[in-house]
Design a protein around this motif. Structure first.
Motif, mmCIF file in Angstrom:
data_model
loop_
_atom_site.group_PDB
_atom_site.id
_atom_site.type_symbol
_atom_site.label_atom_id
_atom_site.label_comp_id
_atom_site.label_asym_id
_atom_site.label_seq_id
_atom_site.Cartn_x
_atom_site.Cartn_y
_atom_site.Cartn_z
ATOM 1 N N ILE A 12 -27.349 -56.980 29.497
ATOM 2 C CA ILE A 12 -27.152 -56.338 30.800
ATOM 3 C C ILE A 12 -25.946 -55.409 30.749
ATOM 4 C CG2 ILE A 12 -26.517 -56.792 33.213
ATOM 5 C CD1 ILE A 12 -28.302 -59.348 32.974
ATOM 6 N N LEU A 15 -26.998 -52.164 29.245
ATOM 7 C CA LEU A 15 -27.690 -51.328 30.228
ATOM 8 C C LEU A 15 -26.702 -50.713 31.215
ATOM 9 C CD1 LEU A 15 -30.798 -53.561 31.063
ATOM 10 C CD2 LEU A 15 -30.722 -51.536 29.583
ATOM 11 N N LEU A 18 -24.921 -47.808 29.735
ATOM 12 C CA LEU A 18 -25.710 -46.571 29.779
ATOM 13 C C LEU A 18 -25.673 -45.948 31.168
ATOM 14 C CD1 LEU A 18 -28.785 -47.644 27.624
ATOM 15 C CD2 LEU A 18 -26.908 -46.118 26.950
ATOM 16 N N VAL A 19 -25.786 -46.770 32.197
ATOM 17 C CA VAL A 19 -25.687 -46.272 33.577
ATOM 18 C C VAL A 19 -24.326 -45.609 33.776
ATOM 19 C CG1 VAL A 19 -25.505 -46.987 36.005
ATOM 20 C CG2 VAL A 19 -27.326 -47.919 34.561
ATOM 21 N N SER A 47 -24.706 -54.175 37.250
ATOM 22 C CA SER A 47 -24.568 -55.381 36.437
ATOM 23 C C SER A 47 -24.482 -56.636 37.299
ATOM 24 C CB SER A 47 -23.374 -55.279 35.485
ATOM 25 O OG SER A 47 -22.170 -55.284 36.191
#
Length: 118
Positions: A12, A15, A18-19, A47
């Motif tokens: 997570i 991810l 990346l966001v 997150s």
């Protein structure tokens, strides 16, 4: 140590990284360094949404208070992240991606240890 929780947290976090990074890259030309604040807060909300369900299984019945606790922990991680990013990007002169990776690694250690105590 619960390795399943750690692996979920890392996934997570990847991810969220990346966001964070792509929002920063998109906004930086328009709002300068303020893009870092916007991108970090967006990634923190992202997150929290995923970690509360898949990693930590938060027990707080009051979701607002849970989010406040999460954000309080995120402030410490944020200061860690931005400070390390600043040193590597602005002082040392490293590329943004490398600076993000180093800063994110350190703040991930801080975050995990704080979030699991909520």
């Amino acid at each position: 140590m619960d390795y399943r929780k750690v692996s979920r947290f890392i996934f997570i976090g990847g991810l969220a990284f990346l966001v964070d990074y792509f929002i920063f890259k998109f906004l930086h030309p328009y709002v300068g360094v303020s893009a870092r604040i916007i991108s970090f807060l967006t990634a923190a909300f992202f997150s929290w949404s995923l970690n509360r369900r898949f990693t930590f299984e938060f027990q707080e019945r009051n979701i607002f208070m849970e989010f406040v606790k999460y954000l309080s922990s995120s402030k410490i991680a944020y200061v860690t992240n931005v400070s390390i990013f600043y040193v590597f990007f602005s002082v040392v002169g490293m590329k943004a991606l490398f600076s993000y990776i180093v800063a994110t690694g350190f703040s991930a250690l801080v975050s995990y240890n704080l979030y699991r105590r909520i």
